[in-house]
Design an enzyme around this catalytic site. Structure first.
Site, PDB file in Angstrom:
ATOM      1  CG  ASP A   1      -2.036   1.250   1.371  1.00 55.64           C
ATOM      2  OD1 ASP A   1      -1.539   2.260   1.018  1.00 55.64           O
ATOM      3  OD2 ASP A   1      -2.801   0.915   1.568  1.00 55.64           O
ATOM      4  CG  HIS A   2       1.292   4.327  -3.031  1.00 56.23           C
ATOM      5  ND1 HIS A   2       0.049   4.091  -3.488  1.00 56.23           N
ATOM      6  CD2 HIS A   2       1.251   5.862  -3.408  1.00 56.23           C
ATOM      7  CE1 HIS A   2      -0.631   5.251  -3.956  1.00 56.23           C
ATOM      8  NE2 HIS A   2       0.296   6.176  -3.686  1.00 56.23           N
TER       9      HIS A   2
ATOM     10  CG  HIS B   1      -3.962   4.510  -0.634  1.00 50.92           C
ATOM     11  ND1 HIS B   1      -3.164   3.457  -0.568  1.00 50.92           N
ATOM     12  CD2 HIS B   1      -4.241   4.964  -1.985  1.00 50.92           C
ATOM     13  CE1 HIS B   1      -3.226   3.275  -2.015  1.00 50.92           C
ATOM     14  NE2 HIS B   1      -3.625   3.953  -2.733  1.00 50.92           N
TER      15      HIS B   1
ATOM     16  CE  LYS C   1      -8.932   9.122  -9.310  1.00 53.13           C
ATOM     17  NZ  LYS C   1      -7.414   9.341  -8.730  1.00 53.13           N
TER      18      LYS C   1
ATOM     19  CE  LYS D   1      -0.857  14.010  -5.481  1.00 51.86           C
ATOM     20  NZ  LYS D   1      -1.708  12.938  -5.590  1.00 51.86           N
TER      21      LYS D   1
HETATM   22  C1  BG6 Z   1      -3.687   4.952  -6.275  1.00 46.35           C
HETATM   23  C2  BG6 Z   1      -4.991   5.403  -6.836  1.00 46.35           C
HETATM   24  O1  BG6 Z   1      -3.700   3.932  -5.482  1.00 46.35           O
HETATM   25  O2  BG6 Z   1      -3.327   6.379  -5.537  1.00 46.35           O
HETATM   26  C3  BG6 Z   1      -5.073   6.404  -7.823  1.00 46.35           C
HETATM   27  O3  BG6 Z   1      -5.215   4.068  -7.643  1.00 46.35           O
HETATM   28  C4  BG6 Z   1      -4.600   7.651  -7.072  1.00 46.35           C
HETATM   29  O4  BG6 Z   1      -6.288   6.722  -8.126  1.00 46.35           O
HETATM   30  C5  BG6 Z   1      -3.042   7.469  -6.451  1.00 46.35           C
HETATM   31  O5  BG6 Z   1      -4.419   8.720  -8.033  1.00 46.35           O
HETATM   32  C6  BG6 Z   1      -2.887   8.649  -5.324  1.00 46.35           C
HETATM   33  O6  BG6 Z   1      -1.638   8.405  -4.771  1.00 46.35           O
HETATM   34  P1  BG6 Z   1      -0.800   9.716  -4.438  1.00 46.35           P
HETATM   35  O7  BG6 Z   1       0.399   9.140  -3.856  1.00 46.35           O
HETATM   36  O8  BG6 Z   1      -0.340  10.529  -5.582  1.00 46.35           O
HETATM   37  O9  BG6 Z   1      -1.514  10.412  -3.246  1.00 46.35           O
END
Ligand code: BG6
Length: 510
Positions: A184-185, A247, A348, A353
């Protein structure tokens, strides 16, 4: 720093975008920081017909994601890095006999002395996870009698509680749970990890971190982009599955959890699971109606440019009922959080952001400064996940002059002020952790299922059609007007600006 053992990284789906965009740049950063093992190779595997050298060109030498970084490097260094990459064509399907792949891995292992340690990174659609795991097991490539074997999988981990359970038990037939790393990044982001440190390495926050002092918790995850080229995927997913189930609930679990007894992976993960299990699952239609809002962006003009509405995006059904905005209010049923509302929204096509957590503290129980206007100036702790990463504490100070007029002042910390420190990119950190066998920042099966337990009823209710509304919001605004209704009696969402300190209130310094 832990020593990373020699190993091979096998990437399934290596010709796809993620490998070039995220994985190889992360490996490159590790290479530059001297953090790759002494003996290490990467074997890309997918269905495209490519030679080793074509693969190196694609993901390293001609990669637009690395171009700027490569410019700063000597030719020999670039070659050393590129030479670590190899490619194996799996033929027309991932569901095939992996005998040839096994032979290739053996040859590389012997030639480059990488030992029998292997990470399999599945950068493929989830529908292929079980098939690949099974074929690896059938080829004897999952057994750990000659070096460890780890399997990294990307989200989505299931589409619902039921499919998540199926996926978990499907994978667990072929790999043991401790071999499976669910990436999970968000957990790889420094600021998300810092939630643990802020709470458990300080003694000033934890005594206040409960229902007695916290009025409510607010989390906003806003993206200015739309669905871009991922309309086909997104339309089957939606904001709740794409961002919230994984997330954002990971962030919630770090805010809600009890102090773990140590920083050992299982101690931390046990507490996170307990936290997720204490989220009050909404059962009745009335609760779901009152506490959830979904919406879709509609076309508008942003900065003089016409922007498409969600239903006009490529790959999206023109009658789609998939949400691009989701806001959820919920409670946590445990001793610490009883009756403290949590408000979480993700969307979105918002104005900017930004991702941030705002802890709103209660106003003092007895107010002696009658005209201070303190009610609207509650103490807040803003934890900024991205961008302009940092922490901001808002507290009341006296406005100079007669009487006791109170204003809010900011005490802030910015990550960027740690100029000398290299902040690892999320994939860089997570890959290195998996290479070293540290699963702290990876989601465990029961964690994923606990998150689905909470999300499933919302998705079922939304798809039931019962009194469920799909609101619209013009692309570029903070979601539908009525999303404030969720925060009844409290006010409004805090709309973050591109910078952490975005409300130029009273400043003590000047
Ligand atoms: C991803 C989603 O896991 O996370 C995307 O599938 C989203 O839709 C992205 O844009 C957002 O990641 P970050 O790190 O740019 O907030």
């Amino acid at each position: 720093m832990n020593k990373t053992e020699n190993q091979i990284l096998v990437i399934f789906g290596a010709s796809g975008d993620l490998t070039a965009r995220k994985l190889v740049p992360a490996l490159f950063n590790l290479y530059q920081a001297n953090q790759l093992p002494d003996n290490f190779v990467v074997l890309g595997a997918s269905r495209s017909d490519m030679t080793d050298s074509a693969f190196r060109n694609k993901v390293v030498l001609e990669s637009t994601y690395l171009a700027d970084k490569l410019k700063k490097l000597e030719k020999e260094d670039i070659k050393n890095f590129a030479d670590k990459f190899f490619y194996e064509d799996l033929g027309g399907s991932y569901d095939t006999d992996y005998g040839r792949l096994r032979k290739r891995v053996e040859d590389l292992k012997n030639k480059y002395q990488t030992s029998g340690n292997i990470i399999y990174y599945l950068s493929t659609p989830p529908t292929l996870y079980e098939t690949i795991a099974q074929n690896l097991a059938d080829a004897g490539m999952s057994t750990q009698n000659n070096g460890w074997k780890r399997l990294i999988v990307e989200k989505p981990f299931g589409y619902s509680l039921e499919t998540a359970k199926q996926l978990n038990s499907g994978l667990q037939q072929f790999f043991k749970e401790h071999q499976i790393y669910r990436i999970d990044h968000y957990l790889g982001k420094e600021t998300v990890q810092n939630l643990l440190v802020t709470r458990f390495a300080n003694s000033i926050f934890e005594p206040l971190w409960n229902r007695n002092y916290i009025h409510h918790v607010e989390i906003t995850n806003a993206e200015s982009v739309g669905v871009e080229k991922r309309g086909g995927y997104y339309d089957k997913s939606g904001a709740l599955r794409d961002m919230f189930q994984n997330h954002l609930l990971q962030i919630v679990s770090l805010i809600v959890m009890e102090p773990p007894i140590s920083d050992a992976p299982e101690d931390i993960r046990n507490e996170k699971v307990k936290a997720l299990k204490s989220l009050r699952v909404m059962e009745s239609d009335q609760e779901l109606f009152d506490n959830t809002i979904r919406a879709q962006y509609t076309s508008s003009v942003i900065d003089g440019k016409q922007v498409k509405g969600y239903r006009e995006e490529e790959g999206v059904d023109k009658d789609s009922t998939t949400e691009t905005f989701a806001a959820i209010k919920f409670f946590v049923d445990n001793w610490r959080w009883k009756d403290t509302p949590f408000y979480v929204r993700t969307a979105k096509r918002m104005p900017t952001k930004a991702t941030e957590v705002v802890i709103h503290f209660k106003t003092p129980h007895h107010q002696i400064f009658q005209d201070s206007g303190l009610d609207s100036k509650d103490n807040k702790l803003v934890i900024r996940i991205q961008p302009d990463e940092g922490i901001l504490l808002k507290f009341g100070v006296k406005v100079p002059g007669q009487g006791f007029k109170v204003e809010r002042a900011n005490l802030d910390f910015y990550y960027s002020s740690l100029a000398e420190t290299h902040v690892m990119d999320a994939y860089e950190r997570l890959l290195l952790d998996a290479m070293q066998g540290d699963a702290t920042l990876y989601a465990r099966a029961d964690e994923v299922e606990a998150a689905w337990e909470f999300v499933d009823p919302i998705l079922k209710y939304w798809s039931s059609g019962k009194d469920v509304r799909m609101y619209g919001y013009a692309a570029g605004v903070w979601g539908p007007e009525n999303s404030h209704e969720l925060i009844e009696g409290i006010g409004e969402w805090r709309n973050p600006g591109p910078n952490l300190t975005d409300d130029p209130g009273f400043c003590v310094i000047c």
